[in-house]
Design a protein around this motif. Structure first.
Motif, PDB file in Angstrom:
ATOM      1  N   MET A  10      -1.729  -3.415 -11.371  1.00  0.00           N
ATOM      2  CA  MET A  10      -2.816  -2.945 -12.387  1.00  0.00           C
ATOM      3  C   MET A  10      -2.842  -1.389 -12.291  1.00  0.00           C
ATOM      4  SD  MET A  10      -6.659  -3.979 -12.682  1.00  0.00           S
ATOM      5  CE  MET A  10      -7.082  -2.803 -11.199  1.00  0.00           C
ATOM      6  N   LYS A  11      -3.043  -0.945 -11.065  1.00  0.00           N
ATOM      7  CA  LYS A  11      -3.274   0.649 -10.750  1.00  0.00           C
ATOM      8  C   LYS A  11      -1.990   1.441 -11.316  1.00  0.00           C
ATOM      9  CE  LYS A  11      -5.109   2.636  -7.533  1.00  0.00           C
ATOM     10  NZ  LYS A  11      -5.464   3.022  -6.041  1.00  0.00           N
ATOM     11  N   ARG A  12      -0.814   0.738 -11.502  1.00  0.00           N
ATOM     12  CA  ARG A  12       0.465   1.532 -11.755  1.00  0.00           C
ATOM     13  C   ARG A  12       0.324   1.684 -13.501  1.00  0.00           C
ATOM     14  NH1 ARG A  12       3.978  -1.403  -9.753  1.00  0.00           N
ATOM     15  NH2 ARG A  12       3.868  -0.359  -7.742  1.00  0.00           N
ATOM     16  N   ILE A  13      -0.137   0.636 -13.982  1.00  0.00           N
ATOM     17  CA  ILE A  13      -0.398   0.547 -15.637  1.00  0.00           C
ATOM     18  C   ILE A  13      -1.321   1.349 -16.066  1.00  0.00           C
ATOM     19  CG2 ILE A  13      -1.135  -1.103 -17.497  1.00  0.00           C
ATOM     20  CD1 ILE A  13       0.436  -3.517 -15.832  1.00  0.00           C
ATOM     21  N   LEU A  14      -2.378   1.387 -15.335  1.00  0.00           N
ATOM     22  CA  LEU A  14      -3.512   2.311 -15.762  1.00  0.00           C
ATOM     23  C   LEU A  14      -3.063   3.818 -15.361  1.00  0.00           C
ATOM     24  CD1 LEU A  14      -6.741   0.434 -14.387  1.00  0.00           C
ATOM     25  CD2 LEU A  14      -5.739   0.564 -16.817  1.00  0.00           C
ATOM     26  N   ASN A  15      -2.373   4.019 -14.710  1.00  0.00           N
ATOM     27  CA  ASN A  15      -1.938   5.407 -14.449  1.00  0.00           C
ATOM     28  C   ASN A  15      -0.845   5.830 -15.259  1.00  0.00           C
ATOM     29  OD1 ASN A  15      -3.445   5.752 -11.763  1.00  0.00           O
ATOM     30  ND2 ASN A  15      -1.776   4.924 -10.548  1.00  0.00           N
ATOM     31  N   GLU A  16      -0.092   4.873 -15.759  1.00  0.00           N
ATOM     32  CA  GLU A  16       1.002   5.386 -16.827  1.00  0.00           C
ATOM     33  C   GLU A  16       0.272   5.498 -18.110  1.00  0.00           C
ATOM     34  OE1 GLU A  16       3.365   2.015 -16.739  1.00  0.00           O
ATOM     35  OE2 GLU A  16       4.856   2.757 -14.998  1.00  0.00           O
ATOM     36  N   GLN A  17      -0.698   4.781 -18.258  1.00  0.00           N
ATOM     37  CA  GLN A  17      -1.785   5.017 -19.545  1.00  0.00           C
ATOM     38  C   GLN A  17      -2.385   6.303 -19.533  1.00  0.00           C
ATOM     39  OE1 GLN A  17      -4.264   1.642 -19.701  1.00  0.00           O
ATOM     40  NE2 GLN A  17      -2.890  -0.055 -20.579  1.00  0.00           N
ATOM     41  N   VAL A  63       0.816  -1.146   0.126  1.00  0.00           N
ATOM     42  CA  VAL A  63       0.029   0.008   0.044  1.00  0.00           C
ATOM     43  C   VAL A  63       0.901   1.349  -0.138  1.00  0.00           C
ATOM     44  CG1 VAL A  63      -1.940   1.319   1.232  1.00  0.00           C
ATOM     45  CG2 VAL A  63      -1.825  -1.449   1.292  1.00  0.00           C
ATOM     46  N   PRO A  64       0.810   2.120  -0.998  1.00  0.00           N
ATOM     47  CA  PRO A  64       1.890   3.321  -1.095  1.00  0.00           C
ATOM     48  C   PRO A  64       1.836   4.310  -0.366  1.00  0.00           C
ATOM     49  CG  PRO A  64       0.551   3.040  -3.030  1.00  0.00           C
ATOM     50  CD  PRO A  64      -0.100   1.740  -2.429  1.00  0.00           C
ATOM     51  N   LEU A  65       0.654   4.614   0.135  1.00  0.00           N
ATOM     52  CA  LEU A  65       0.217   5.831   0.912  1.00  0.00           C
ATOM     53  C   LEU A  65       1.216   5.891   2.053  1.00  0.00           C
ATOM     54  CD1 LEU A  65      -1.865   8.271   1.098  1.00  0.00           C
ATOM     55  CD2 LEU A  65      -2.843   7.023   2.676  1.00  0.00           C
ATOM     56  N   GLY A  76       9.071   5.630  -4.536  1.00  0.00           N
ATOM     57  CA  GLY A  76       7.440   5.135  -5.044  1.00  0.00           C
ATOM     58  C   GLY A  76       6.260   5.205  -4.326  1.00  0.00           C
ATOM     59  N   GLN A  77       6.497   5.917  -3.086  1.00  0.00           N
ATOM     60  CA  GLN A  77       5.333   5.730  -2.191  1.00  0.00           C
ATOM     61  C   GLN A  77       4.412   7.240  -2.761  1.00  0.00           C
ATOM     62  OE1 GLN A  77       5.874   3.110  -1.139  1.00  0.00           O
ATOM     63  NE2 GLN A  77       5.283   3.339   0.779  1.00  0.00           N
ATOM     64  N   ARG A  89     -15.514   0.946  -5.281  1.00  0.00           N
ATOM     65  CA  ARG A  89     -15.849   2.486  -5.406  1.00  0.00           C
ATOM     66  C   ARG A  89     -14.488   3.233  -5.213  1.00  0.00           C
ATOM     67  NH1 ARG A  89     -21.183   5.444  -2.900  1.00  0.00           N
ATOM     68  NH2 ARG A  89     -22.240   4.331  -4.777  1.00  0.00           N
ATOM     69  N   TYR A  90     -13.955   3.098  -4.027  1.00  0.00           N
ATOM     70  CA  TYR A  90     -12.665   3.845  -3.654  1.00  0.00           C
ATOM     71  C   TYR A  90     -11.412   3.380  -4.157  1.00  0.00           C
ATOM     72  CZ  TYR A  90     -16.369   5.865  -0.603  1.00  0.00           C
ATOM     73  OH  TYR A  90     -17.642   6.351  -0.128  1.00  0.00           O
ATOM     74  N   ALA A  91     -11.190   2.549  -4.993  1.00  0.00           N
ATOM     75  CA  ALA A  91     -10.093   1.900  -5.156  1.00  0.00           C
ATOM     76  C   ALA A  91      -9.191   3.002  -6.366  1.00  0.00           C
ATOM     77  CB  ALA A  91     -10.174   0.656  -5.906  1.00  0.00           C
ATOM     78  N   PHE A  92     -10.121   4.004  -7.035  1.00  0.00           N
ATOM     79  CA  PHE A  92      -9.305   4.769  -7.862  1.00  0.00           C
ATOM     80  C   PHE A  92      -9.458   6.064  -7.512  1.00  0.00           C
ATOM     81  CE2 PHE A  92      -9.605   0.820 -10.058  1.00  0.00           C
ATOM     82  CZ  PHE A  92      -8.097   0.554 -10.637  1.00  0.00           C
ATOM     83  N   ILE A  93     -10.932   6.465  -6.820  1.00  0.00           N
ATOM     84  CA  ILE A  93     -11.149   7.731  -6.361  1.00  0.00           C
ATOM     85  C   ILE A  93     -11.515   7.641  -5.058  1.00  0.00           C
ATOM     86  CG2 ILE A  93     -11.500   8.831  -8.919  1.00  0.00           C
ATOM     87  CD1 ILE A  93     -14.428   8.398  -8.457  1.00  0.00           C
ATOM     88  N   GLY A  94     -11.387   9.048  -4.323  1.00  0.00           N
ATOM     89  CA  GLY A  94     -11.917   8.984  -3.027  1.00  0.00           C
ATOM     90  C   GLY A  94     -13.465   9.309  -2.682  1.00  0.00           C
TER      91      GLY A  94
END
Length: 213
Positions: free
Chosen positions: A202-209, A45-47, A72-73, A123-128
């Protein structure tokens, strides 16, 4: 710390829920002390919450944030100290309501957890929660106009916070052990960590996209 610290080193550590002001006021290098509070398990968990004391040098805040970003955090800054910091305060509010619903016979432990990982968790995996409100209406003000009074009325029914002890704690323990037996905790942690790793990847790949668009 004063005996070993130079005048430019950042004195940063996780402290559970202890604010930096509770142990740094008497230090010569108190302006260099800051809390970096990760989320468990921090490997997946990077936070990281970055919390300065009232006397922490603003440059120390910036340097800490930059360092966390470089490795990378995903650092977030608390502008001032508050008991429990930010993530725990939100988590405790959620846990308190989970205990209330179980205590009051509204849901089983399994269904309470399912409501999270198959509902709010997705619901909160990508936005708060705040941007979720913003997107679920025509902006935040429209959301407040539509739902603000209803949220307030429901929130008034929450009642006092339950204590996690005694017979209620034993009942929660009994039901959660049916889902995750004590003798299989290590196996279950490995399962959790593998899925957190996959989600983070997966989130890292999507963020790079997103950045490349």
């Amino acid at each position: 710390m004063d005996a070993f610290a130079s005048n430019n080193v950042v004195l940063c550590s996780s402290t559970s829920c202890f604010p930096a002001s509770s142990f740094s006021e008497g230090l010569v290098h108190k302006a260099q002390v800051i809390v970096g509070h990760p989320v468990n398990p921090p490997y997946y968990v990077p936070l990281v919450e970055v919390i300065p004391a009232p006397w922490t040098d603003p440059d120390v805040v910036t340097r800490t944030k930059n360092l966390m970003t470089d490795i990378g955090q995903r650092p977030v800054i608390l502008k001032k100290e508050v008991p429990g910091f930010a993530v725990n305060r939100v988590q405790y509010a959620l846990l308190n309501e989970c205990w209330r619903m179980f205590r009051d016979g509204i849901m089983s432990i399994e269904d309470i957890d399912t409501a999270m990982h198959e509902g709010l968790g997705l619901r909160y995996a990508f936005i708060g929660p705040l941007e979720t409100c913003h997107l679920n209406a025509d902006g935040m003000l429209d959301y407040c106009n539509r739902y603000g009074q209803g949220i307030y009325k429901v929130s008034q029914t929450f009642g006092p916070n339950p204590k996690m002890e005694g017979e209620l704690a034993e009942k929660v323990h009994e039901e959660i052990c049916e889902i995750s037996p004590l003798e299989k905790l290590a196996e279950r942690r490995q399962w959790r960590d593998a899925r957190l790793t996959a989600l983070a990847h997966m989130k890292r790949i999507l963020n790079e996209q997103d950045k490349s668009q």
